[in-house]
Structure formats: C-alpha cells, structure tokens
Design an enzyme around this catalytic site. Structure first.
Site, mmCIF file in Angstrom:
data_model
loop_
_atom_site.group_PDB
_atom_site.id
_atom_site.type_symbol
_atom_site.label_atom_id
_atom_site.label_comp_id
_atom_site.label_asym_id
_atom_site.label_seq_id
_atom_site.Cartn_x
_atom_site.Cartn_y
_atom_site.Cartn_z
ATOM 1 N N TRP A 52 20.795 -30.116 41.303
ATOM 2 C CA TRP A 52 20.134 -31.290 41.540
ATOM 3 C C TRP A 52 20.617 -32.078 42.552
ATOM 4 O O TRP A 52 20.217 -33.008 42.859
ATOM 5 C CB TRP A 52 20.749 -31.948 40.028
ATOM 6 C CG TRP A 52 22.082 -32.165 39.614
ATOM 7 C CD1 TRP A 52 22.780 -30.916 38.943
ATOM 8 C CD2 TRP A 52 23.154 -32.762 40.230
ATOM 9 N NE1 TRP A 52 24.170 -31.193 38.675
ATOM 10 C CE2 TRP A 52 24.370 -32.385 39.496
ATOM 11 C CE3 TRP A 52 23.345 -33.782 41.050
ATOM 12 C CZ2 TRP A 52 25.459 -32.727 40.023
ATOM 13 C CZ3 TRP A 52 24.549 -34.393 41.349
ATOM 14 C CH2 TRP A 52 25.585 -34.005 40.729
ATOM 15 N N CYS A 75 28.444 -28.591 47.777
ATOM 16 C CA CYS A 75 29.020 -27.574 47.029
ATOM 17 C C CYS A 75 30.261 -27.107 48.099
ATOM 18 O O CYS A 75 31.083 -26.579 47.505
ATOM 19 C CB CYS A 75 28.083 -26.424 47.027
ATOM 20 S SG CYS A 75 27.202 -26.272 48.462
ATOM 21 N N LEU A 82 27.480 -20.228 44.177
ATOM 22 C CA LEU A 82 28.148 -20.805 43.191
ATOM 23 C C LEU A 82 29.281 -22.049 43.457
ATOM 24 O O LEU A 82 28.933 -22.490 44.660
ATOM 25 C CB LEU A 82 28.750 -19.634 42.215
ATOM 26 C CG LEU A 82 27.865 -18.693 41.812
ATOM 27 C CD1 LEU A 82 28.438 -17.593 41.277
ATOM 28 C CD2 LEU A 82 26.638 -19.110 41.150
ATOM 29 N N PRO A 113 13.080 -26.185 39.568
ATOM 30 C CA PRO A 113 14.092 -27.181 39.937
ATOM 31 C C PRO A 113 14.885 -27.741 38.732
ATOM 32 O O PRO A 113 14.852 -27.100 37.572
ATOM 33 C CB PRO A 113 13.187 -28.388 40.107
ATOM 34 C CG PRO A 113 12.028 -28.076 39.252
ATOM 35 C CD PRO A 113 11.985 -26.671 39.103
ATOM 36 N N GLN A 150 16.517 -29.455 35.839
ATOM 37 C CA GLN A 150 15.995 -30.082 34.957
ATOM 38 C C GLN A 150 15.697 -31.820 35.100
ATOM 39 O O GLN A 150 15.073 -32.194 34.805
ATOM 40 C CB GLN A 150 16.636 -29.866 33.396
ATOM 41 C CG GLN A 150 15.804 -30.601 32.159
ATOM 42 C CD GLN A 150 16.371 -30.031 31.178
ATOM 43 O OE1 GLN A 150 17.366 -29.606 30.962
ATOM 44 N NE2 GLN A 150 15.571 -30.558 29.900
ATOM 45 N N SER A 185 35.558 -30.588 41.866
ATOM 46 C CA SER A 185 35.484 -31.981 41.487
ATOM 47 C C SER A 185 34.234 -32.406 41.454
ATOM 48 O O SER A 185 33.451 -33.031 40.540
ATOM 49 C CB SER A 185 36.402 -33.093 42.179
ATOM 50 O OG SER A 185 37.663 -32.570 42.411
ATOM 51 N N PHE A 238 0.550 -1.170 -0.004
ATOM 52 C CA PHE A 238 -0.110 0.052 0.113
ATOM 53 C C PHE A 238 0.880 1.257 -0.107
ATOM 54 O O PHE A 238 0.413 2.263 0.004
ATOM 55 C CB PHE A 238 -1.006 -0.019 1.153
ATOM 56 C CG PHE A 238 -1.734 -1.017 1.204
ATOM 57 C CD1 PHE A 238 -2.928 -1.326 0.238
ATOM 58 C CD2 PHE A 238 -1.849 -2.210 2.242
ATOM 59 C CE1 PHE A 238 -3.686 -2.542 0.231
ATOM 60 C CE2 PHE A 238 -2.798 -3.206 2.137
ATOM 61 C CZ PHE A 238 -3.550 -3.134 1.139
ATOM 62 N N ASP A 273 5.960 -9.038 -1.965
ATOM 63 C CA ASP A 273 7.201 -9.519 -1.327
ATOM 64 C C ASP A 273 8.008 -10.390 -2.229
ATOM 65 O O ASP A 273 8.512 -11.530 -1.808
ATOM 66 C CB ASP A 273 6.580 -10.618 -0.183
ATOM 67 C CG ASP A 273 5.297 -9.706 0.586
ATOM 68 O OD1 ASP A 273 5.208 -8.474 0.593
ATOM 69 O OD2 ASP A 273 4.369 -10.421 1.122
ATOM 70 N N HIS A 285 9.617 -9.112 7.022
ATOM 71 C CA HIS A 285 8.321 -10.177 6.455
ATOM 72 C C HIS A 285 8.403 -11.469 7.389
ATOM 73 O O HIS A 285 9.494 -12.092 7.358
ATOM 74 C CB HIS A 285 8.212 -10.342 5.123
ATOM 75 C CG HIS A 285 7.074 -11.160 4.449
ATOM 76 N ND1 HIS A 285 6.818 -12.527 4.419
ATOM 77 C CD2 HIS A 285 5.853 -10.552 4.129
ATOM 78 C CE1 HIS A 285 5.592 -12.819 4.060
ATOM 79 N NE2 HIS A 285 5.171 -11.795 3.866
#
Length: 871
Positions: free
Chosen positions: A574, A708, A675, A599, A601, A774, A111, A164, A128
């Site tokens: 986990w 950890c 961590l 949680p 995976q 480890s 247009f 297009d 597009h």
C-alpha cells in the site's frame, strides 16, 4: 543443540504419522472427490484393499477408478448393489472377499445393502454435504441455498439403515456468502475441507478416538431431489428469496420462468447493489414489475422492490445466451464460408465426431450436449480447435452459447475473421472533484479486458488517510479465469500514463496518503520511467551460443533460449501502489508473460485506473487482470493456483514466508520476494555534515517513513553524535513547528491518520526499536566508538534483514571497505534512496530474494532452455 544422524532418525520415527495405527479400507464412491479422498488416505499410510465404483461411461472410467487402477488397487465397477431391494449375492461376496476393516463412502448410503454397511469391524463412514440433521436426503447443498441458510457445512457420520440418520463422527461449517452458488461453496469449502475431514476421520477411527454422537430430531429436515417441473420461480416474493431459489437450482435442474410465452431458465443470479443501470423493459409472467435487460444482464425485482441480476438465459431448445443479449440474440445472419473456412469446418466436424463417438454423422443441427457431451468434453473441444484450426482461441462459454454444429461453425468463423467485435468498454466510475479536477475512479475487478463485478458481489470501502472519508467502494475479487497471451509491451502505455499523470497522482494521494507533489514526481513519475525502460527490452531478450567439446568427434552446437513463464501473479503493498505495480508488471510483461495483480486491499484505486489505461493503449484482453481483495482470499488463491507459474510479492516477511510455503506446496511456482527491512546507515565523523543530516533525515522520513528501504537505524560516530542530533532536532522543529518531542504525537488522531516525526537517541542493540521495522517517521539513532569500523559493521549486520544500507564518509577507501562488508542488497554511499529503473533492487536474508528493476528483473520472469544440436 547438535543432533547426530541416529538421533534425528529416532526423533522422526517416534513423531511421524507414518507409524500410527493404520487400517485396511474399502472405498465405495465415485467422482473427483472420491479420487482425492482415496489418494490422501493412501498418503497417510492406510491400505485401500478395494475400490467399488461405477461402470465406465462412453468408454471413460470414473476418476476414482483411474487413480486406483494406476496404483494397482483392486477395482470393482458394479452398476448396482441391489435388485428390487435385495442385495445381489455375487456383488456382496466380491465385496467381502477384499477383507476391509472399514468402509469409507464419499456419498450417501441408501443404495448400499446393510450387509455391506455393517460387515467391516469398524463399520462404515459417509460424507454428507450438510450440517446434519438439517437437510437430510439428496441435494443438500442446493437446499442450503434455497432455504437461505446463513451457514453451510458437511457431516461425516456412521452409516445406519436410515436416511442419513446415523451418529455423527465429525462436522465442519462455513458462512454462506450473499452470492454463493453450489459451485462456489463446493470449491471453497465442501470439497477441500471435506477431503481433509474424511482423512482425519479415518485416523480417528484407527486411533480409537472417533466419537459417535446421536443425531437429534430437533431441527431435522428432509428434502428430496428437486425436479425441473417444480423449479419455477415464484416472483411474488422478496428479491433475496428469488435469488436464493435461482442460485439453489443452478446448474441443476435450473430455475425457470415464463417470458414471451416460453420457458426460460435463469442462471447466474446475484443480489444487485447500488442503483439499477438503464436498460430495456421485459415483461415476465408473475413479476410485480417488468424486468430490465441491461448491459450486465437481466434485472429482476422482488415484491420488496429490491433487485437481483441474472447473467445467463437458456431457452427451451437448449440455446443459452447472455441475458444482456436477450433483444439482440437473433440479430445475426448466417455467413457464407470461403473454401478455406469450409475446410476448417470439416476439420471441426471431425473433432466433434471424435468426441461424440456415439453419433454416426454430425449434422448441422447436432447439439453438442444433447448428444452426450459433458464439461470435460468442452475443454477437449476448445483445445483441439485451437491446435488444429489456426490457433483460434475459444473459451468454454463459447461452446455453451453455440451448442449446435451450425451455430458453432458460425461463431468460429466470426472469431476467425475478427468480426466478433467487442463493444466499447463500459466503466462504472466513482467521480470526485478534488485538486481542481474531477477524478474518475473505476471500482470493479478488471478481468479479461473488462470491468466486472466480483463473483460474490462483495465490496470494501477505501479510506482517504487525510480526513478518514470514504473515497470509493471497491469490489473484492474472488477468482476468475486466466489467459495466456504473449505480446511486445507498447510504450504507448507509458505515454498514456504521462498524459493522465495529474489524475493518477491525485488518486494516489487520496488512496495512500502520499503528498501530491511526491506522488506526481515519484509514485507516478518513476512508474512512467519503468514502463518506458522495459518497453525497450522487449526485442532484446536473447539467449547465447555455448561452445561444447565433450562429444567429439561429432560436431555440436548448444544454444539457450529465454522463454516466458506463462501466467504470473503479482501482489503489491500500500505504500507505493502504482510504482510497485510498475516495477513488477513492466518486467513481467516485457518478458512475454500475462499477469493477474492483486493491489493492497486498502489502496486499489490507482491500479484500477491503470487497468483502464491498458485498454486505451490496446493491450490485448486477458494480458493484464486486476483483482482487488484481501490477502487471505485473493492472495492465497494466487499462491495455491496450479496454473500460475510465478508469484512476485512485496510486503512483510511473515506473509512472504507463508506465500513461499503455499507456492511450494501447490506447484513449486517460482517466487520473488521483496520483504521487510531494518536498513543501517553508518555516518562517520569525516562526512559532509550538512549532507549527512539532510540525507539522513530523508533516509528516514521520505514518503512519511513508509518506505521499505528507509534507514531503520542510524549509527553515528561518537565524536559527532551530539552535533548531529542537535542539527536533526533543529531541522525537525523548523519543518514541523513542533513545540517538543512529545511521544503522545506518535499515535494516530482524527479526523485523518497522521503521525508526527519522532526521534529516539541512545538506542541500544537489544531494544525492540533497534531490531524491528518501524515503517513510519521514526528516526532511531545509536552511537559507535570513534574509529571502530569493524565493530559498527558487526552491529549493522546483526539483523535478519538485508534490504538496503548506507555509509557517509569522505574517505573513499573507507567507503569501499564498508560497502563490501555490509550484508544488504543495496548500499548507498554519500546518498540515500537513490533508486533508478536501470539498477537492480532487492534484498538478502529475510528481506527476500529476487530483483526488481534493471536487466536482472527480466530473469525473474523468464526460464532458460538449453538446446543441443548434433550436425
């Protein structure tokens, strides 16, 4: 290398994008997509000399116009560019006057006159939503789904006088998931990546690097806008084709079928996995067999006997209902309103009047949407009702389900009276007989107090580490709504966890591989203690009064308030699935927040069982949401989500860095990170040798080394080193019945996943195992010279980790000296792994920041407000 200020400035000036080639642009488009393209192009330093968009609708400007006007960019609102196929001269002249070098158009070109398309020196580029030449023409995203394409994507092409068909500048693509909709494709890929690609394309043009790849006619297709009259579902085809047809027409124009002689539009289709739930049969015109109205929605069958699920139905009068309510949709009777309720009804009538400005009088039969309301008006209606009508909280879906004024009032009053009683919670379990009991495990996402399928219907298997078998298939989350609700945490939840501790421990053992007795005592036991501890804090969170004296002679009072943050996200690992959930969510809830928790995976089952217990404990809907899934999908979405105000994470350092970056870029949400670690344990010759051996082994091998704070490296004083190693080896032989320390035992082997305890001695500081975590049953031992306290401290601190540490010595002065100088968040003296719910836990350096447990953990989920009053 040291840099001076001038060197840094010169370095930045030669590398920054800001000094690259820039263009003068005209932006021709509309919508939020156009607004984002406009904003991001300007951020790159390009100058937008004019924005050409649509006229205001009902007094509201298009988002693109709003952003441009705010910046002072010239805005032109033309209702049309052509009349009877010919350009409007004054419109074209107004466009040419801005002097654009390139037209950027985030929508189709048919247009826009070619006089405008070809006028700039660099021409025009258009976005597009298809992989051209496939699906040229309108409704490309819809046809991608209708045709069952396995790939979706978008193209940015150079405009020409065809439909297009211009040369390609840039293309991107993504996979189409089985239950993708137009909205999910748009939100996940076409919208965010399309914006980036438009900006990239402009810069390619500015740098003279933009390609022009002619489109081929091979594989080209042309589809127009689908009309409602042509959108009837052909039920005599396979289930996947029916599903594609419905989702390709959702939300516009809507695929329909004939049920009980009337046209019914079908929304929210998904392929049905597993068995078909019980329900009531429903005859549908043209179907190979009757549909079934179930608790989850309407089940339809294809000619291949496979099934799909439709969630919502809309009737000819515009009323929409959950498909599960088809046989009960007309059961409610009209209620008589009290005088107070009538006053609220009139207040709501005035809200409707304010939104529907074009309607002179709001009648009982006035339809919200047929009177011109749009999706933004739904949000406004819900918020204004909440503010002006006693805080009654509605959801957007409530408006869609009660579109006339009289139905809306009836729905509102039922909600006000609490008569919209929820049905008993329905849970689909996976049951297993194990550990002399039948364990019942929920497997769906837990959202707003209900277990329900993920939006994309995806699932993932959970594996029992003991034998490699499938425990359960769990739905992977996409993203659902969040609900803010402040509440005092009930200790009832801890009581229910205790009542179900054997089942929870069994699930924990099956899912994470934890030894059952350890799971019972620690994984579950400490989780119960944590919830009880923080339940006691709920009514003890308070600020303080602060004397101030800088404003005399006026009298002043300053006090602080501790307030919740709002919606918080929690991502857990986990190794301790339930305990990590408890450590973070108990403090979060006690502080008055709501949460959405992902949680790990591979270990979602105890979190989903916990979700079931929260409903039984009476915790309000939406306060706790559990969404299993991958970190790349669910975790990333949490990091990016603008409505989340805090993210708590336990996991690896690299992922923690990515989370912190995403949280900063999204909305600067508060972050706490627990961590990785490489925790040093120093054992002096004056220690209690029996205890040092016993606790030293526990510091490494507790929970299979998947800990950890595990002692990642033991430093043993030279004079006792050999004796210490001899005792450790002797203990390993007697406990594991090993015939030798064979390094081959380090590898996993079938049928389950196991790793034998392993000991490394004479480890030097430069070795990989001396530096990296480890996270398994691996003891790493180094020796240090007798009496060299400062030397071993330097070696122990020579790491970027700082989670935990330990020291064994009978000399209290030495113990205090060492504990003061160990650079870690926790120091154990003559013990190890001694955590308690009242003691703060968290690390330094690249082991993260923020605390779990204890009073300190509450501050991670609170904000402090200072209030100063003059009196």
């Amino acid at each position: 290398m040291l840099w001076t200020a001038n060197q840094i400035i010169r370095k930045l000036s030669t590398s920054s994008n800001y000094y690259q080639n820039k263009l003068k642009l005209a932006l021709i488009g509309q919508s939020l997509f156009g607004q984002e393209v406009y904003t991001n192009i300007r951020k790159q330093g390009h100058k937008v000399v004019g924005v050409f968009t649509v006229p205001d609708k009902d007094g509201k400007a298009d988002p693109l116009a709003v952003a441009a006007q705010k910046d002072g960019t010239p805005v032109f609102k033309f209702p049309r560019w052509r009349v009877k196929g010919k350009p409007i001269p004054e419109v074209v002249e107004a466009y040419k006057a801005v002097g654009a070098e390139l037209n950027v158009m985030p929508f189709c070109s048919q247009f826009i006159p070619m006089e405008v398309i070809d006028h700039p020196a660099y021409g025009s580029i258009i976005y597009h939503p298809s992989i051209l030449p496939l699906h040229r023409g309108a409704s490309a995203i819809n046809w991608t789904l209708i045709q069952g394409d396995k790939k979706a994507g978008f193209s940015i092409f150079w405009a020409d006088d065809g439909l297009d068909t211009g040369p390609i500048l840039l293309q991107r693509e993504c996979p189409v998931e089985p239950n993708d909709t137009v909205d999910s494709l748009y939100n996940r890929f076409l919208f965010p990546e399309g914006i980036k690609a438009m900006v990239e394309s402009v810069q390619l043009i500015a740098d003279g690097k933009a390609p022009r790849i002619n489109q081929t006619e091979e594989g080209a297709s042309y589809e127009g806008i689908q009309k409602k009259s042509n959108a009837k579902v052909n039920l005599a085809q396979p289930a996947e084709a029916i599903h594609n047809w419905i989702r390709g027409h959702d939300k516009v124009p809507g695929a329909w079928s004939v049920i009980d002689g009337q046209t019914v539009t079908l929304y929210g289709s998904s392929i049905l996995g597993g068995s078909v739930p019980a329900g009531q049969p429903l005859d549908i015109e043209g179907a190979s067999q009757p549909g079934i109205v179930t608790k989850n929605g309407l089940v339809l069958f294809g000619s291949d006997g496979k099934a799909l699920l439709v969630r919502n139905l809309q009737f000819e009068d515009g009323k929409m209902i959950p498909a599960s309510k088809y046989f009960s949709s007309g059961d409610t009777t009209s209620m008589e309103l009290t005088d107070d309720e009538k006053k609220m009804a009139e207040e709501i009538r005035s809200i409707w009047n304010g939104i529907l400005g074009n309607i002179a009088v709001i009648e009982e039969t006035t339809d919200f949407f047929k009177s011109g309301a749009a999706s933004m008006d739904v949000v406004r209606l819900v918020e204004e009702v909440k503010q002006k009508c006693g805080g009654v909280q509605l959801q957007n879906e409530d408006v869609y389900m009660a579109t006339t004024f009289q139905d809306f009032i009836q729905m509102f009053v039922r909600r006000l009276r609490g008569e919209d009683q929820e049905e008993e919670m329905v849970i689909d379990y996976v049951a297993k007989y194990v550990n002399n009991m039948t364990v019942k495990m929920p497997w769906q996402c837990f959202i707003n107090g209900k277990f329900e399928d993920a939006e994309d219907g995806k699932t993932a298997d959970t594996i029992n580490p003991a034998d490699g078998s499938d425990d359960c298939t769990v739905l992977r989350g996409g993203w659902m709504g969040l609900y803010i609700f402040l509440f005092p945490l009930p200790s009832r939840l801890a009581d229910l966890m205790e009542e179900n501790q054997e089942e929870l421990a069994t699930i924990e053992s099956m899912d994470s591989g934890a030894v059952y007795t350890l799971a019972l005592k620690t994984h579950v036991g400490m989780s119960i203690q944590t919830f009880r501890y923080f339940a006691g804090w709920c009514d003890k969170i308070q600020g303080k009064t602060i004397p101030i004296n800088q404003a005399r002679p006026n009298r002043n009072l300053t006090f602080t308030r501790k307030e919740p943050l709002g919606v918080c996200a929690i991502v857990i690992p986990w190794n301790y699935p339930l305990m990590m959930l408890a450590w973070k969510s108990a403090a979060c809830l006690a502080a008055g927040n709501t949460l959405v928790l992902k949680p790990a995976q591979v270990t979602p089952l105890s979190a989903l069982k916990f979700a079931e217990l929260t409903v039984k404990a009476g915790i309000p809907k939406g306060v706790i949401n559990i969404i299993p899934g991958s970190g790349g999908m669910v975790g990333q979405r949490m990091s990016d989500h603008p409505d989340i105000r805090k993210l708590g994470f336990t996991g690896s350092t690299p992922i923690g860095k990515q989370i912190m970056k995403s949280c900063a870029l999204s909305n600067l949400k508060k972050v706490s990170l627990e961590l990785g670690g490489k925790s040093p344990l120093i054992i002096f010759s004056d220690c209690d040798m029996d205890k040092a051996v016993r606790m030293g082994m526990s510091s490494v091998f507790f929970n299979k080394g998947e800990n950890c704070i595990a002692a990642g490296r033991l430093f043993v004083e030279e004079s006792i080193h050999d004796e210490y190693i001899r005792r450790v080896v002797s203990a390993l032989f007697s406990q594991s019945e090993m015939t030798g320390l064979d390094l081959r035992q380090m590898f996993f082997f079938p049928p389950g996943f196991f790793m034998e305890p392993t000991l490394f001695t004479d480890v030097e500081d430069h070795m990989f195992i001396a530096k990296e975590e480890s996270f398994g049953p691996i003891m790493v031992v180094s020796k240090f010279k007798d009496g060299d306290i400062d030397g071993v401290l330097q070696r122990a601190n020579d790491t970027e980790f700082g989670l935990a540490s330990g020291v064994f010595t009978r000399d209290i002065n030495k113990a205090m000296y060492v504990s003061e100088r160990l650079d870690a968040g926790t120091v154990f003296v003559n013990t190890y792994n001694k955590t308690d719910v009242a003691s703060p836990f968290g690390g330094f350096k690249q082991s993260g920041f923020g605390k779990d447990l204890g009073e300190d953990a509450l501050n991670e989920y609170l904000k402090t407000k200072a209030v100063t009053v003059e009196y």
